[in-house]
Design a protein around this motif. Sequence first.
Motif: not given
Length: 243
Positions: A77-78, A101, A103, A131-132, A159
Amino acid sequence: MHAEVWRQERFHEVTGDTAIGRHHEAGQRAAGARLLTCYRTLAKTGAHLLDSLFYGKAPQQWLHYPADDAIDERHGYQWFYHSHAPSDRAGSTEHGHIHVFARPATWAPWADAVGEPEFARVLDMAGRQASTRHLLCIGLDAKGVPQSLFTVNSWVTGDAMMSAASTVRMIAGLRLSTGHALIDEVIVAITRLYRLQIDGLMQQRDATLIDRARLGPGTLDDESMEVLSELRIDPDQQLAAHR
């Protein structure tokens, strides 16, 4: 607030005194305790929740904090924090908001194998590379206290997204260890404390997208649609309800 109360009452009506209901209530109480611990820790030192992002400097609108996002490679996660100009959201009292987000490593385990292909088909997401996957926004007031939960269209974050069912599962599995311990704790605690409301928020998001998709292509790139669903929250009231 009436919608929140209805959802809570409906949950108790459906689950009654089952193990599922008790487990959910225990999870909310634990989340509430974690949230209180975070803000008590900040209060003891006179610190602000976002101090680890700004290093004593005034935040600048639109910049990402941290610059390259706060990333947890282990859990997949991010997040990042940023703020808009006041004119961007008329009437809003938020200081800024956190975008959360998932991942790539987290997508497959939580994906709704039945619903995901249909969701992608309806929204014409075939071949969309990202990418997310965007999960949720958490709006904060000037004191660093969460005041809203909301979702945004894909063009906002650049995204992609997944269906409500998959998104709710990814949020339920959220774990964070990005080096910003207190912010991580608050994000996770809020998603646990408002788990039922987040479910409704995602259902509303999907309904909004599907309604737009009936008009033709371009739903995810339609700049007239920014915020897809939103809920004002009051953690004090929510904590009091789950003591």
